[in-house]
Write a protein that holds these residues in place. Structure first.
Motif, short mmCIF file in Angstrom:
data_model
loop_
_atom_site.label_atom_id
_atom_site.label_comp_id
_atom_site.label_asym_id
_atom_site.label_seq_id
_atom_site.Cartn_x
_atom_site.Cartn_y
_atom_site.Cartn_z
N CYS A 61 0.86 -1.19 0.00
CA CYS A 61 0.00 0.00 0.00
C CYS A 61 0.89 1.23 0.00
O CYS A 61 1.93 1.27 0.64
CB CYS A 61 -1.00 -0.01 1.14
SG CYS A 61 -0.41 0.69 2.69
N HIS A 66 0.35 4.08 1.19
CA HIS A 66 0.28 4.95 2.37
C HIS A 66 1.27 4.54 3.44
O HIS A 66 1.86 5.39 4.09
CB HIS A 66 -1.14 4.91 2.96
CG HIS A 66 -2.19 5.31 1.99
ND1 HIS A 66 -3.27 4.50 1.67
CD2 HIS A 66 -2.32 6.42 1.24
CE1 HIS A 66 -4.01 5.11 0.76
NE2 HIS A 66 -3.47 6.27 0.49
N HIS A 67 1.41 3.23 3.65
CA HIS A 67 2.28 2.75 4.74
C HIS A 67 3.43 1.91 4.23
O HIS A 67 4.29 1.50 5.01
CB HIS A 67 1.46 1.91 5.73
CG HIS A 67 0.29 2.63 6.32
ND1 HIS A 67 -0.98 2.57 5.78
CD2 HIS A 67 0.20 3.45 7.40
CE1 HIS A 67 -1.80 3.33 6.50
NE2 HIS A 67 -1.12 3.87 7.49
N CYS A 120 -1.69 -3.07 6.88
CA CYS A 120 -1.77 -1.80 7.62
C CYS A 120 -3.05 -1.73 8.45
O CYS A 120 -3.16 -0.91 9.36
CB CYS A 120 -1.64 -0.60 6.69
SG CYS A 120 -2.98 -0.45 5.50
#
Ligand SMILES: Nc1nc2c(ncn2[C@@H]2O[C@H](COP(=O)(O)OP(=O)(O)OP(=O)(O)O)[C@@H](O)[C@H]2O)c(=O)[nH]1
Ligand SMILES: [Zn+2]
Length: 198
Positions: free
Chosen positions: A87, A89-90, A158
């Motif tokens: 991902c 985002h993380h 996440c």
């Protein structure tokens, strides 16, 4: 030349990535030169470069390398394609299954090329929604079939290891083009993959 696996790809571990991992280890309070960690920046860089090798690969070229004229005009379904991505985002993994179908319009594609296309897009930093559409649009624009459908079911680390810490949630995303936009065809596909969406 087509698709090459990382081992054949001859990518050298990038110095900048390796030294950045060394800095991260220090900043985390570790001793980056203790025996167990000495080679970790090198290993982590190699792993991350492997997991993002899709930036250096051309998925349309992979499809074009094995397209054949054929009169078959019923549904082709490749289901349960295992998928591992990160991902954006993380930079933590999300993983699950992709199901892909198309109805040819004069041309079929070598079956193995479909999971290869899934891998190329999965090996980039992603959100599940964009991954779904990347695969869909690539097949639609390159093979120009009567229709294409993609369903992805995935679990996000996440949301499991941190954050909301839900161990059992599965996210489903889907995209449909051409004849799969009609209810009948879409329903047949969803039934064939055993989806709850049908
Ligand atoms: N739509 C979508 N969201 C994702 C995906 N992967 C991770 N996310 C979400 O991205 C969001 C980022 O939200 P932020 O509030 O900026 O980050 P955060 O503080 O770490 O959020 P929490 O995970 O809720 O702790 C989170 O809600 C994640 O669950 C994905 O593939 N698609
Ligand atoms: Zn995330």
């Amino acid at each position: 030349m087509g698709y090459k696996r990382f081992e054949e790809y001859n990518v050298k571990v990038t110095d900048g990535i390796r030294s950045s991992y060394q800095t991260i280890l220090s900043e985390l309070g570790e001793d980056p030169v203790r025996e167990g960690l000495k080679k970790t920046p090198e290993r982590a860089a190699k792993a991350m470069q492997f997991l993002t090798q899709g930036y250096h690969q051309d998925p349309a070229k992979i499809l074009k390398s094995a397209m054949f004229r054929e009169g078959y005009s019923d549904m082709v379904v490749v289901k349960d394609i295992e998928l591992y991505s990160l991902c954006e985002h993380h930079m933590l993994p999300f993983f699950g299954k992709a199901h892909v179908a198309y109805i040819p319009d004069g041309q079929i594609v070598g079956l193995s090329k479909i999971p290869r296309v899934v891998d190329v897009f999965a090996r980039r930093l992603q959100v599940q929604e964009r991954l779904t559409h990347d695969i869909l649009e690539c097949i639609n624009e390159t093979l120009k079939p009567q229709g294409v459908a993609v369903v992805i079911e995935a679990s996000h680390m996440c949301m499991m290891m941190r954050g909301i810490q839900k161990q059992n949630s599965v996210t489903t995303t889907s995209g449909f083009r051409g004849v799969f936009e009609t209810v009948e065809t879409r329903t047949e596909f969803l039934r064939l993959i055993g989806s709850d969406l049908s």
